[in-house]
Design an enzyme around this catalytic site. Structure first.
Site, short mmCIF file in Angstrom:
data_model
loop_
_atom_site.label_atom_id
_atom_site.label_comp_id
_atom_site.label_asym_id
_atom_site.label_seq_id
_atom_site.Cartn_x
_atom_site.Cartn_y
_atom_site.Cartn_z
N CYS A 92 42.68 75.00 35.28
CA CYS A 92 42.68 73.55 35.70
C CYS A 92 42.01 72.92 34.61
O CYS A 92 42.34 71.51 34.46
CB CYS A 92 41.85 73.36 37.14
SG CYS A 92 42.49 74.52 38.42
N CYS A 95 43.44 70.38 31.81
CA CYS A 95 43.90 68.76 32.16
C CYS A 95 42.75 67.97 32.96
O CYS A 95 42.62 66.71 32.83
CB CYS A 95 45.01 68.94 33.18
SG CYS A 95 46.34 69.15 32.01
N HIS A 96 42.11 68.66 33.73
CA HIS A 96 40.92 67.83 34.76
C HIS A 96 39.74 68.07 34.19
O HIS A 96 38.80 67.23 34.70
CB HIS A 96 41.14 68.38 36.06
CG HIS A 96 42.25 68.37 36.73
ND1 HIS A 96 42.86 67.16 37.29
CD2 HIS A 96 43.25 69.29 37.05
CE1 HIS A 96 44.06 67.34 37.77
NE2 HIS A 96 44.41 68.57 37.79
N MET A 133 52.09 68.99 38.06
CA MET A 133 50.86 69.87 38.60
C MET A 133 51.73 70.91 39.10
O MET A 133 52.63 71.04 39.78
CB MET A 133 50.45 69.07 39.83
CG MET A 133 49.55 70.12 40.84
SD MET A 133 47.95 70.42 39.70
CE MET A 133 47.07 71.38 41.36
N HIS A 372 45.07 62.40 21.48
CA HIS A 372 45.38 63.84 21.59
C HIS A 372 45.69 64.34 19.91
O HIS A 372 44.87 64.62 19.22
CB HIS A 372 46.37 64.41 22.71
CG HIS A 372 46.73 66.00 22.34
ND1 HIS A 372 45.52 66.71 23.14
CD2 HIS A 372 47.85 66.79 22.52
CE1 HIS A 372 45.98 67.99 23.03
NE2 HIS A 372 47.20 67.86 23.02
N HIS A 415 53.83 63.87 22.70
CA HIS A 415 53.32 65.05 21.86
C HIS A 415 53.99 65.17 20.63
O HIS A 415 54.69 66.30 20.69
CB HIS A 415 53.45 66.10 22.96
CG HIS A 415 52.60 67.34 22.86
ND1 HIS A 415 52.40 67.91 21.65
CD2 HIS A 415 51.27 67.81 23.45
CE1 HIS A 415 51.51 68.85 21.78
NE2 HIS A 415 50.60 68.70 22.88
#
Length: 592
Positions: A92, A95-96, A133, A372, A415
């Site tokens: 997790c 991303c979080h 998700m 990014h 991306h």
């Protein structure tokens, strides 16, 4: 339960994958380019939970101090806390965020999760969402007991991993071969500029593969899951950084090449770069960390850490303090003695001048959150970087040290890798990006002089095979544009690439050709995800990784750029989970 999942999606949003590529173990045998029979695509289906996902899994094994439970919070035993922390960092945190403050995914702090409650969290983790998700429960990736544990874990305060400063770095610093004992000229017969440094993600190695013979010349031990390889301006030194923040400095002049220095700059990292400005070639290096949030300036020949700079601070838009601004892409300016450092969560692009290491002069440019990856335009002056969770591209003029603008990318979750530069038949020089979230491939005009009317805007968007793209690629000598889709849930799409003929892009709806790279590999097992095209030095071939899990066979497929036909397949038992490939010449010269 499904209804609950839809409601919670509004708050938590979708996970969007971030690139985590690594280095490859080598000893490849060139196979004859015989076209293998198509494989049964049913064998290669993957669920969202089984697909590649971002993570900070090297933190999973770190000792963490368990926060005390507040009134109303579920009580976790030490064993439950340790187990949940490991799952969180492995599944997790990419991303979080380490501190659950949100990054590409939404925040998961207790002030938000408590409003949702245990049932909502459990169901959302179980079923996932269309926004990205993963469906960890219904895919079978996590057991019901694990999911219930994670729902309880998210109702508690987050734990914080340990810091990692100059003292801790110097304890890891090792000069294996002092500078005085290294050769003063190239001692081997390798064609260094046409070498490929290949990430063997799950074996903690890189493979050096000869671009002409396709032979694996050497496999070198590195840090865990090497993310990228970068080359010094002279081409002598190779810098590989793993996700465990370990840097290996490899001297390519030695016979055979070997690691001459090592350093750990934290516990999680992704980026490294070396000085390229005239007069500073090979002199300095810089590495960025995900945890702790900081960047480190180093001596280019020894990796001695010289300066550690924290990136914690205020977000550029709402001016709120963020405790975990991770350092994403770093590039070296060709116009000034500066590094361009992208700070993901604050949305700031830092121009770090390295002429005075003790008193760093840093220009901070407010761009867009969540920065990014990205690359230069064809002139090397303008840097374009994806703020992927905001679906935007920020553009910086590295000569004038200023922001040119921030534009919508034309798709969902850009991306680009380093992007792709080519001359569009209608719009002139452009830089291209593909997207994770949908099939859009966007072209941005990059010539503010001769094509001013097209500069710094999306001049065209075409449709590729689908979402899930990580890299887009071309070469100055190529007439084609290649788009991978390794994260697409469709097995046929994830194991192939779309190829556009550049001269056809002036058409209203340009079509693409699909290259069945996975089939060409001859591999009949696994997901066979095809990722990251990389050209050889002269631009006649493009190499793709066919990426399976560690227990399955992987390969590298070489395509003839002129004919779009299979040229060679590189297989070897040491080619474990190959992902990123970095041609020495193209990487050091910023050719993409």
């Amino acid at each position: 339960m499904v209804h609950a999942s839809r409601q919670i999606t509004k708050l938590l949003g979708g996970l969007v994958t971030s690139t985590i590529l690594a280095v490859v173990p080598a000893t490849a045998q060139q196979q004859s380019p015989v076209q293998p029979k198509p494989s049964d695509t049913q064998q290669h289906r993957t669920t969202p939970g089984g697909q590649y996902q971002p993570s900070l899994d090297v933190l999973g094994g770190k000792p963490l101090e368990q926060p005390g439970a507040k009134p109303g919070e579920p009580v976790l035993s030490k064993a439950e806390f340790d187990q949940a922390s490991q799952i969180y960092f492995e599944r997790c945190a990419g991303c979080h965020g380490v501190l659950r403050k949100g990054a590409t995914g939404k925040p998961l702090t207790p002030d938000l999760t408590k409003k949702l409650g245990f049932d909502y969290l459990r169901d959302f983790i179980t079923y996932g969402s269309p926004g990205g998700m993963p469906n960890w429960g219904s895919s079978g990736e996590l057991k019901p007991a694990d999911i219930e544990l994670m729902a309880r874990y998210l109702l508690n305060e987050p734990a914080q991993p340990p810091e990692f400063g100059l003292k801790e770095m110097k304890e890891t610093w090792k000069v294996v071969v002092p500078v005085a004992q290294r050769p003063t000229k190239k001692m081997n017969t390798l064609d260094i500029d046409n070498l490929f440094s290949v990430t063997l993600r799950d074996s903690g190695e890189i493979a050096l593969i000869d671009g002409k013979t396709k032979k694996i010349e050497l496999v070198l031990k590195t840090g865990y899951a090497v993310h990228i390889s970068r080359m010094s301006a002279s081409g002598r030194y190779l810098y590989a950084i793993g996700r465990d923040a370990k840097i290996n400095l490899v001297d390519l002049w030695m016979d055979p090449p070997q690691t001459v220095a090592e350093l750990k700059t934290g516990t999680e990292a992704r980026s490294i770069e070396t000085s390229k400005f005239k007069g500073y070639e090979d002199k300095f290096a810089i590495a960025g960390a995900y945890w702790p949030p900081q960047y480190v300036m180093m001596d280019g020949a020894t990796l001695e850490p010289l300066k550690v700079v924290s990136t914690r601070g205020m977000t550029q838009d709402t001016q709120e303090y963020h405790p975990e601004p991770r350092v994403a892409a770093i590039v070296a300016s060709h116009f000034k003695p500066e590094f361009v450092v992208n700070v993901k969560e604050t949305g700031e692009i830092l121009l770090v001048n390295y002429t005075d290491m003790k008193n760093l002069n840093v220009t901070s440019i407010a761009a867009e959150r969540f920065l990014h990856d990205g690359g230069f335009d064809k002139t090397g002056r303008y840097f374009l970087v994806a703020a992927n969770a905001r679906h935007r591209i920020a553009i910086v003029d590295t000569k004038e040290s200023k922001l040119v603008g921030v534009i919508d990318s034309g798709g969902q979750t850009p991306h680009p890798g380093r992007g792709a530069n080519f001359i569009h038949p209608k719009y002139g020089p452009v830089w291209a990006t593909s997207h994770l979230g949908n099939e859009a491939v966007s072209f941005i005009g990059t010539d503010p002089v001769k094509n001013k009317q097209h500069a710094w805007k999306v001049v065209q968007t075409v449709d590729g095979q689908g979402g899930g793209s990580l890299f887009i690629k071309t070469h100055p000598k190529s007439g084609y544009l290649y788009v991978d889709t390794p994260l697409n849930p469709d097995a046929e799409i994830s194991s192939s690439v779309a190829v556009f003929k550049i001269s056809d892009l002036a058409k209203e709806k340009p079509e693409f050709k699909v290259l069945p790279i996975g089939q060409w590999s001859g591999i009949s097992e696994g997901a066979r995800r095809v990722v990251q095209g990389e050209f050889n030095m002269d631009g006649t071939e493009i190499w793709f990784s066919v990426w399976n899990n560690k227990a399955q066979e992987s390969a590298i497929v070489v395509v003839d750029d002129k004919t779009l036909t299979l040229k060679a397949v590189i297989k070897d038992k040491r080619l474990v989970t190959p992902t990123g490939k970095f041609n020495v010449y193209n990487t050091r010269k910023d050719v993409y």
